[in-house]
Scaffold this active site. Structure first.
Site, PDB file in Angstrom:
ATOM      1  N   HIS A 125      38.198  38.954  42.539  1.00  0.00           N
ATOM      2  CA  HIS A 125      38.155  39.708  41.462  1.00  0.00           C
ATOM      3  C   HIS A 125      38.978  39.868  40.300  1.00  0.00           C
ATOM      4  CE1 HIS A 125      35.344  41.756  44.182  1.00  0.00           C
ATOM      5  NE2 HIS A 125      34.782  42.369  43.118  1.00  0.00           N
ATOM      6  N   GLY A 126      40.169  39.416  40.892  1.00  0.00           N
ATOM      7  CA  GLY A 126      41.310  39.323  39.845  1.00  0.00           C
ATOM      8  C   GLY A 126      42.652  38.992  40.410  1.00  0.00           C
TER       9      GLY A 126
END
Lengths: 484, 373
Positions: free
Chosen positions: A328-329
């Protein structure tokens, strides 16, 4: 350009529909070329020169796929697979995680004398890199596993990798699913066209009415200086963020699916009322389905899955969830988020295997199901705090408050802390909760609506359009998953 | 009514359903946007003051008024300095003097009402000219205020309001000027969620942000009996006499720093404000509407601190425009007789100042009206 840019609806999408369905009618190769060209234009408008990275990834996987398929030498095939994965994951690592690793190193270096501090590169994250990288990687892996054969034409494969509706934020489409759709000239039917419009209208309403309005509350609550010891405020903040991220992301998927339907292409569903989930496992069958199935097929099962005993299960489950979080990041928040979900999934396995729990389901099924839903959602919304609150001190404070440690309940302070528009947003949250519950039970509203008489469809969609126009806040918030 | 078979839908039905949705969507959006926001904007529940909302309706009232109409436009200096009823009482011609000036208004805000004002055909329009107006659009505050005023004003207008001013709109502000119905609706939509919130508060908590009718900033409804009175003599701020309550040394310090350095006190002949006033004058006089350029007085202690020659462009502007037929100059900036008791602060008149201004202005208007006879 993205799905809330007016130009997308005024110029881009009509041009695509006209060119694909009318100019390119019955001319499959021309249709593919048009979709490919428009997809690259879309990506260039969204992310500029990063289009080169998409092209690189496409060429690498196209070549690797062909080489793997044409070779019977296992080593040769493996070399090409490793080469492809290295380049894909290398680009992802450089553009998404390099600065994060440097920052982590710099933070750690403070503890060691003489450890050098490194400068970050300040690289901008290319839009959609996590999505198209996973998509093209799955193509090469499937060929290596001899599950599929490569695409015959480069343009077909390039179109699959870059197809504009799902390019930026998914859903992550499998190569065979896409190939099936473009085998013959693409064509839409009146029903598909109307379903596409329904999905777009529905998606825009979800994004602009619900996601963007609750985002104002979320931003106000999780800002520096907020009183994060008030349980009411933290519960409201986490509820609002859970609704925001769902409505934001599922709206993107709806619009993506709708845009593809307009030209007759069907993309897979990505959500199935996740907040109706009764267990963590159930949640992952309903949330970001294309990612969770990708992680299952290409990470969890290869790592051993549930077939290799408890140790293998723990390693494969936790490994999958940690990497899924990191996908996701570039932030430890996402790693922790993944870790928490891994723990939830493991706990669920342990608890459901106990005979007492099994017995309770037999004795009082309705109460047990309700309790399962409550407990699951309590923890799901708790994990959203880790996802949303970047500052570590604030995040820990929020988590403590969420579970009632060193916290208090003050309704009037909570009410005063909210932004000016509060009653309307509370009303929207209530509407969402009811609609989500009804949708979880009945489902299929969009399909039902698409089959209605013109008057019914026009009246309902007209009202949704009007509500979207009236209730959207002054500032439109960027799609959350654009960052991933 | 239900269609259960996918194949029974044809493309003409899809087109018809899209048309119905678009039509209904537009209709509902338009009606709800204006019906939800109008009353709440008017009663100040969404803004500190509701006065910015009155201009279009005020000009409509002026258009329907069959007596001699004099219209005062300009900034807060005119707003606080012009008591229309007082002026009318001191005049020999029977007429109605309207004060439609706005707080923080600049010529580029007022210009967009010129076509409607021309259609309303008043006999005279008073245009404020001063050192605070002959400037460029320079500060964030001025830009934000211009955006706000354009949104509020143009969302109430229609196509007949489009005139020569459209070419004078600052490029940075073009998006805030509605020139079609859809854009008007879009600009007004910004207040819908606040309006719904206000209505919910009234229903659920019996609370409201609306101002009471005695408060400064309140404006009556155009259909109320107070409306015409209000347009002549608006609710002025409570008197406070003197120079914002400052003692002598504070005044000196203030004047030394503000009057000399303030960016808004650097009037220029080639400024944006000048070009806009030029447009306003030509549009009015071309349509047989007389113009009186009014220069409002400043506090005498402030005037002493204006550096030599710094406001020459104000005088130059007045004399340039005075050459135009139909234009009269009434410049009180340098006139003697203005004393401390006339002022609310350094550049705004209070009760006594308004009476003095009214006494001096009434004969000038009479003279212009006599000239028209």
């Amino acid at each position: 350009m993205d799905f809330v840019t007016p130009e997308y609806y005024k110029i881009f999408l009509p041009i695509v529909v006209i060119l694909v369905l009318f100019v390119g009618r019955q001319k499959r190769d021309l249709q593919i070329l048009v979709m490919l060209a428009m997809s690259y234009i879309f990506f260039w408008l969204a992310s500029g020169w990063h289009v080169i990275l998409l092209l690189t990834s496409t060429i690498v996987d196209w070549t690797a796929g062909k080489k793997i398929h044409s070779s019977s030498d296992r080593k040769h095939r493996k070399r090409w697979l490793i080469g492809s994965l290295t380049i894909n994951l290398g680009l992802l690592a450089i553009f998404k995680y390099l600065d994060f690793l440097i920052e982590t190193w710099n933070l750690a270096s403070l503890r060691f004398d003489g450890a050098p501090e490194l400068d970050t590169f300040g690289l901008l994250l290319p839009v959609g890199i996590s999505f198209y990288t996973f998509q093209t990687m799955s193509y090469t892996i499937d060929i290596y596993r001899e599950k599929h054969t490569p695409y015959d034409k480069f343009t077909d494969f390039a179109c699959y990798a870059a197809f504009f509706p799902q390019l930026v934020a998914g859903p992550i489409v499998r190569s065979q699913h896409f190939l099936e759709q473009i085998k013959d000239p693409v064509s839409s039917s009146p029903y598909k066209f109307r379903l596409g419009l329904t999905l777009i209208i529905y998606g825009l309403a979800k994004k602009l009415i619900i996601a963007d309005n609750v985002a104002i509350h979320v931003n106000e609550i999780f800002t520096e200086g907020s009183n994060l010891e008030n349980i009411a405020l933290i519960w409201w903040g986490s509820l609002c963020f859970g609704i925001q991220i769902y409505c934001d992301f599922s709206a993107y998927t709806d619009i993506a699916l709708g845009s593809a339907y307009l030209i007759g292409i069907e993309l897979p569903e990505n959500f199935k009322t996740p907040y109706a989930a009764r267990s963590p496992q159930d949640f992952w069958r309903r949330w970001h389905i294309s990612l969770s199935t990708w992680l299952r097929d290409y990470l969890y099962i290869p790592l051993g899955g549930s077939r290799g005993g408890t140790r293998v299960l723990v390693i494969s489950l936790m490994g999958t969830m940690l990497l899924g979080g990191l996908w996701h990041g570039a932030s430890w928040n996402f790693v922790l988020w993944g870790f928490m979900h891994g723990v939830l999934l493991l706990c669920h396995r342990v608890i459901t295997s106990s005979s007492a729990i099994k017995k309770s389901f037999e004795l009082a099924p309705k109460i047990s199901i309700f309790a399962g839903w409550m407990i699951t959602q309590y923890f799901i919304f708790m994990t959203w705090l880790v996802f949303r609150v970047e500052d570590t001190t604030m995040m820990l404070r929020s988590l403590k408050t969420f579970v009632g440690i060193d916290a208090y309940w003050d309704y009037s302070e909570f009410f005063e802390s909210l932004p000016d528009v509060k009653l309307m947003t509370m009303g929207l949250v209530l509407i969402f909760v009811i609609a989500h519950g009804v949708s979880g039970k009945l489902g299929g509203f969009k399909i039902w609506l698409s089959k209605q008489h013109s008057l019914v469809w026009g009246a309902i969609c007209g009202m949704i359009i009007s509500a979207t126009f009236l209730l959207r806040p002054a500032e439109t918030v960027e799609f959350i998953y654009f960052r991933f | 009514m239900n269609i259960t078979d996918e194949d029974s839908i044809n493309f003409s039905e899809v087109i018809m359903s899209v048309f119905i949705a678009a039509f209904l969507g537009m209709l509902l959006s338009h009606n709800f946007t204006f019906s939800l926001t109008d009353s709440n904007l008017r009663d100040s529940s969404l803004m500190i003051q509701s006065r910015p909302l009155i201009t279009v309706e005020a000009i409509n009232t002026i258009a329907s008024d069959e007596s001699i109409s004099i219209v005062g436009t300009g900034s807060s200096m005119t707003f606080k300095g012009l008591d229309g009823k007082c002026v009318a009482q001191h005049m020999t011609h029977e007429s109605i003097v309207y004060n439609i000036a706005q707080l923080s208004s600049y010529p580029w805000n007022d210009m967009i009402h010129i076509p409607r004002l021309v259609n309303a055909q008043p006999e005279i329009v008073l245009i404020e000219v001063g050192p605070n107006l002959l400037i460029d659009l320079y500060s964030e505050n001025a830009i934000e205020n211009a955006k706000f005023r354009y949104k509020i004003d143009t969302s109430q207008q229609d196509s007949s309001d489009i005139g020569g001013w459209i070419d004078l709109i600052h490029p940075e502000l073009e998006d805030f000027v509605a020139t079609n119905d859809f854009h008007r609706m879009e600009l007004r939509q910004e207040y819908v969620t606040q309006s719904i919130e206000e209505n919910l508060r009234r229903i659920i908590f019996n609370e409201s942000n609306a101002r009471q009718d005695w408060a400064y900033g309140w404006t009556p409804h155009p259909e109320s009996e107070d409306w015409i009175d209000y347009l002549q003599t608006p609710t002025f701020p409570a008197d406070r006499y003197g120079f914002e309550g400052m003692d002598n040394s504070e005044r000196i310090d203030y004047n030394e720093t503000k009057m000399d350095n303030s960016a808004s006190y650097n009037p220029k002949i080639n400024s944006y404000g000048y070009s806009v006033i030029e447009y306003e004058i030509s549009a009015l006089v071309e349509n047989d509407i007389s113009v009186i350029l009014i220069g409002l007085p400043h506090h005498p202690s402030s005037i002493d601190f204006v550096p030599q020659g710094k406001w020459d462009s104000v005088n130059q502007t007045m004399s340039n425009f005075a050459q135009i037929e139909g234009v009269t100059v009434f410049n009180q900036i340098w006139e003697p007789g203005w004393i401390d008791d006339h002022f609310y602060d350094r550049n705004h008149l209070d009760d006594e100042g308004r009476i003095e201004f009214c006494n001096r202005l009434a004969p000038v208007i009479d003279e212009v009206l006599s000239g028209r006879d």
